[in-house]
Every structure is written in C-alpha cells, then in structure tokens.
Design a protein around this motif. Sequence first.
Motif, short mmCIF file in Angstrom:
data_model
loop_
_atom_site.label_atom_id
_atom_site.label_comp_id
_atom_site.label_asym_id
_atom_site.label_seq_id
_atom_site.Cartn_x
_atom_site.Cartn_y
_atom_site.Cartn_z
N THR A 1 0.83 -1.21 0.00
CA THR A 1 0.00 0.00 0.00
C THR A 1 0.86 1.25 0.00
O THR A 1 0.59 2.21 -0.73
N ALA A 2 1.92 1.26 0.81
CA ALA A 2 2.82 2.42 0.86
C ALA A 2 3.52 2.62 -0.47
O ALA A 2 3.67 3.75 -0.94
N ARG A 3 3.94 1.50 -1.09
CA ARG A 3 4.61 1.62 -2.39
C ARG A 3 3.67 2.18 -3.45
O ARG A 3 4.07 3.01 -4.28
N ARG A 4 2.40 1.73 -3.42
CA ARG A 4 1.44 2.24 -4.39
C ARG A 4 1.20 3.73 -4.18
O ARG A 4 1.07 4.50 -5.13
N ARG A 5 1.14 4.13 -2.89
CA ARG A 5 0.92 5.54 -2.58
C ARG A 5 2.10 6.39 -3.06
O ARG A 5 1.92 7.44 -3.65
N ALA B 1 4.21 5.62 -5.46
CA ALA B 1 4.22 5.61 -6.92
C ALA B 1 3.20 6.61 -7.46
O ALA B 1 3.48 7.34 -8.42
N ALA B 2 2.03 6.64 -6.85
CA ALA B 2 0.99 7.57 -7.30
C ALA B 2 1.43 9.01 -7.08
O ALA B 2 1.20 9.88 -7.93
N ALA B 3 2.08 9.27 -5.95
CA ALA B 3 2.55 10.63 -5.65
C ALA B 3 3.64 11.05 -6.63
O ALA B 3 3.67 12.19 -7.10
N THR B 4 4.54 10.13 -6.95
CA THR B 4 5.61 10.43 -7.90
C THR B 4 5.04 10.69 -9.29
O THR B 4 5.45 11.64 -9.98
N ARG B 5 4.12 9.87 -9.70
CA ARG B 5 3.49 10.05 -11.02
C ARG B 5 2.80 11.40 -11.10
O ARG B 5 2.93 12.11 -12.10
N GLN B 6 2.08 11.77 -10.04
CA GLN B 6 1.38 13.05 -10.04
C GLN B 6 2.36 14.22 -10.02
O GLN B 6 2.12 15.24 -10.67
N ALA B 7 3.46 14.07 -9.29
CA ALA B 7 4.48 15.12 -9.26
C ALA B 7 5.07 15.34 -10.65
O ALA B 7 5.31 16.48 -11.06
N LEU B 8 5.28 14.27 -11.38
CA LEU B 8 5.79 14.39 -12.75
C LEU B 8 4.76 15.05 -13.66
O LEU B 8 5.10 15.90 -14.50
N LEU B 9 3.50 14.69 -13.51
CA LEU B 9 2.45 15.32 -14.30
C LEU B 9 2.35 16.81 -14.02
O LEU B 9 2.25 17.64 -14.94
N ASP B 10 2.40 17.18 -12.74
CA ASP B 10 2.30 18.59 -12.36
C ASP B 10 3.48 19.39 -12.90
O ASP B 10 3.31 20.49 -13.43
N ALA B 11 4.68 18.82 -12.76
CA ALA B 11 5.87 19.51 -13.25
C ALA B 11 5.84 19.64 -14.76
O ALA B 11 6.16 20.69 -15.32
N ALA B 12 5.45 18.57 -15.43
CA ALA B 12 5.40 18.59 -16.89
C ALA B 12 4.37 19.59 -17.38
O ALA B 12 4.61 20.33 -18.35
N ARG B 13 3.22 19.66 -16.71
CA ARG B 13 2.18 20.62 -17.12
C ARG B 13 2.72 22.04 -17.05
O ARG B 13 2.53 22.84 -17.98
N GLU B 14 3.39 22.38 -15.98
CA GLU B 14 3.95 23.73 -15.82
C GLU B 14 4.98 24.03 -16.91
O GLU B 14 4.97 25.12 -17.50
#
Length: 201
Positions: free
Chosen positions: A7-11, A13-26
């Motif tokens: 569960t922690a690993r999934r969390r 991974a999800a946080a990292t993926r979202q961080a990449l999406l947010d950075a890429a969007r900017e």
Amino acid sequence: MSEGSPTARRRDAAATRQALLDAARELFDAHGFRGTTVRAIGERAGVDQALIARYFGGKAELYQAVLDQDRLSVEPTPSASATAAAAAAEPPAERRSPRHVIDAMLRRVDEHGVGPVLRALSDPDTDAATRDELGGRLRAYVTAPLETWLREAGVVDPGLRAEVVVAALLGVMITRATGGLPRVAAADREALAAVLEELLG
C-alpha cells in the motif's frame, strides 16, 4: 503500516506520477513540447528523470498524459463556484449562446491560465493526430455553437465568421494569460466579452 508495504509503495508511486504530471504541465505550458527537457521535468518534480520512462514510457507519452488530464480546457464549463444544480441546468453545447461560449472561455483562462491544451493547439510542434483531436473538441464545444447561432441569425458564411471569432478568442485568451497585450490583460472580462461578441456582427 510499514514503508515497504504494498500500500505504501502504491501511494509513493501515485505521488511520484502526479508530481511528474504537475511539473510537466507547468513546463510544457511555459516552454512547449520541444523546449521542455526530461531533465527539467525531473528536477521540477524532485525525482530522477528516469522515472518518466518508468511511469509514462517517455517524454511524448508524458505530454499526452498531461493533455489527457487537461482536455476539458477547451470545453466551456460553469465556474468553480457554480452549484451542482446550476451545472445540471447548463444548456447543451449546440444551444449555448455566443455570449455564454465567450464568457466561459474567458473565465477559464482567467482562472486556470492558457493550459497545455490551448498551448498545444497553437504550437507548430504538436503532432497532427493530437491537433486534429483537440481541434475536434474545440469545434464541438466552441465553434459549432457559434456557427449554429450565426446561421439562425441569417449571417452570410456563418462557418467562416465563427472560425474568425474563435481565432480572435484564442488569441485574446493567450495574450490575456501572458500579458502580451497589456490592455487586453487588464481589461474587465465583461467588457472584453462584449467586444468579442461584437465581432459576430
């Protein structure tokens, strides 16, 4: 719960993926696809750039993921403060008035900036398939309602007039967000919408 649990690993991974999406969007919004590097995205997200390949496959796939999240930015929607009842009462896209369409688009850029989707529509580096898909959505939610209204009003060549107005609207949205034209950027939204509405004739 241990940090090594599934569960922690999934969390994480999800946080990292979202961080990449947010950075890429900017970064895509600021510099476009070609002007943005995977290294810059990784640095902005605070993670190893190699994770872009792991989670998305590469820069192009990450760009598509950003566009997928922001595709609604070419669809006029109620303001964030609108109630669910008001949202449900929104007229179908094809029956929205010109002023409704113009107001919604200007409100969106004022609240969210240009965004990757509108940037992609004006970026010559955007691939043809993506531009066609985004252009289709723009036509369905913005150009077509204007064209329908103009045709019913008896305007000559309503399709051309609608596209000219949409081109002007997109230009206003971009310069309003970037400050490229100071009077447009500083104008009251209602006053600006009235000027654009006059272009409909």
